[in-house]
Design an enzyme around this catalytic site. Structure first.
Site, short mmCIF file in Angstrom:
data_model
loop_
_atom_site.label_atom_id
_atom_site.label_comp_id
_atom_site.label_asym_id
_atom_site.label_seq_id
_atom_site.Cartn_x
_atom_site.Cartn_y
_atom_site.Cartn_z
N MET A 89 0.63 -1.18 0.02
CA MET A 89 -0.03 0.17 0.25
C MET A 89 0.57 1.48 0.12
O MET A 89 0.64 2.30 0.66
CB MET A 89 -0.77 0.29 1.63
N LEU A 92 5.99 3.31 -4.92
CA LEU A 92 6.71 3.44 -5.41
C LEU A 92 7.30 4.86 -5.84
O LEU A 92 6.51 5.21 -6.77
CB LEU A 92 7.19 2.43 -5.69
N HIS A 108 -3.92 -5.93 -8.71
CA HIS A 108 -5.29 -4.75 -8.58
C HIS A 108 -6.90 -5.52 -8.49
O HIS A 108 -6.95 -6.19 -9.66
CB HIS A 108 -5.17 -3.59 -9.52
C1 GRF Z 1 -5.69 -7.44 -2.23
O1 GRF Z 1 -7.76 -7.14 -3.00
C2 GRF Z 1 -4.83 -6.75 -3.70
O2 GRF Z 1 -5.87 -7.15 -4.88
C3 GRF Z 1 -4.83 -5.70 -3.57
O3 GRF Z 1 -4.55 -5.31 -2.09
C4 GRF Z 1 -5.45 -6.40 -1.09
C5 GRF Z 1 -4.53 -7.10 -0.54
O4 GRF Z 1 -5.18 -8.53 -0.20
N1 GRF Z 1 -3.40 -4.76 -3.92
P1 GRF Z 1 -4.23 -9.51 1.06
O5 GRF Z 1 -3.49 -8.24 1.86
O6 GRF Z 1 -3.36 -10.13 -0.25
O7 GRF Z 1 -4.89 -10.27 1.55
#
Ligand code: GRF
Length: 212
Positions: A89, A92, A108
């Site tokens: 999250m 970069l 995503h």
């Molecule tokens: C997922 O929905 C992914 O697509 C998004 O963030 C979420 C991460 O979930 N980028 P996790 O940490 O893999 O359970």
């Protein structure tokens, strides 16, 4: 053939990380996860890595430039060949993204280029789209953009809630992320400009529809 060395970056629960761990656990797998790095010390996904005996790194997040430099150094010292962002999250820097151009992928939870950014499921429901889904793509400096490897489409139900839709999309994520990494590890994937070609994989195999 040597196994492709993967580094996974996470910030949270790591369910996509778990899907990758499960897919590439065996010695005959074409890839191995050699490092899981996080900007969040409390990320519960780190426990998944430790349970699987994978090296972990927590990289201090305070200064953006220092973070990018430290992350790049850590990836190199583990001889990572492909970086997988999995619920990472943090944005970069363009410089880091360019350094890892065509060697860094992301998952995503939308059918890109629709709904980049956060709260994708709420926005998909509000927009009235009939298909939601998820995308694995190579990373480019613009957030949630880049050449698309594979997508899964998930039907939006008339009474869907963001939570319910998120759950079905997440299950699809767990299908397509390992698939994309496997194709890359098998040396099938080429990026030409902003498009991806995958040797031996037909167009129909690059979109999963309501996978169960
Ligand atoms: C997922 O929905 C992914 O697509 C998004 O963030 C979420 C991460 O979930 N980028 P996790 O940490 O893999 O359970």
């Amino acid at each position: 053939m040597a196994r492709l060395r993967i580094g996974v970056l996470i910030s949270g629960r790591g369910s996509n990380l778990q899907a990758l761990i499960d897919e590439f656990a065996g010695a005959s797998a074409p890839a191995e996860i050699v490092l899981v790095a996080s900007n969040v010390a409390a990320a519960s996904g780190l426990a998944r890595a430790r349970a699987a005996g994978i090296e972990t790194a927590i990289i201090d997040n305070t200064d953006r430039q220092a973070f990018d430099t430290a992350l790049d150094a850590r990836l190199r010292s583990s001889e990572v060949e492909l970086v997988c962002l999995a619920g990472f999250m943090r944005i970069l820097s363009g410089r880091l993204v360019e350094t890892w151009r065509d060697r860094m992928i992301n998952i995503h939870p939308s059918l890109l280029p629709a709904f980049p950014g956060l709260h994708t499921h709420e926005r998909a429901i509000a927009a009235g789209v009939r298909f939601a889904g998820c995308t694995v793509h190579f990373v480019r400096p613009r957030v949630d953009s880049g050449p698309i490897v594979v997508q899964a489409a998930v039907t939006v139900r008339p009474d869907d809630t963001p939570e319910g839709l998120a759950e079905r999309v997440l299950a699809a994520e767990h299908r397509i992320y390992p698939l994309a990494v496997r194709w890359i590890a098998e040396g099938r994937v080429a990026v030409a400009g902003e498009r991806v070609t995958i040797a031996g994989i037909g167009a129909a195999d690059r979109v999963l529809i309501n996978p169960s």
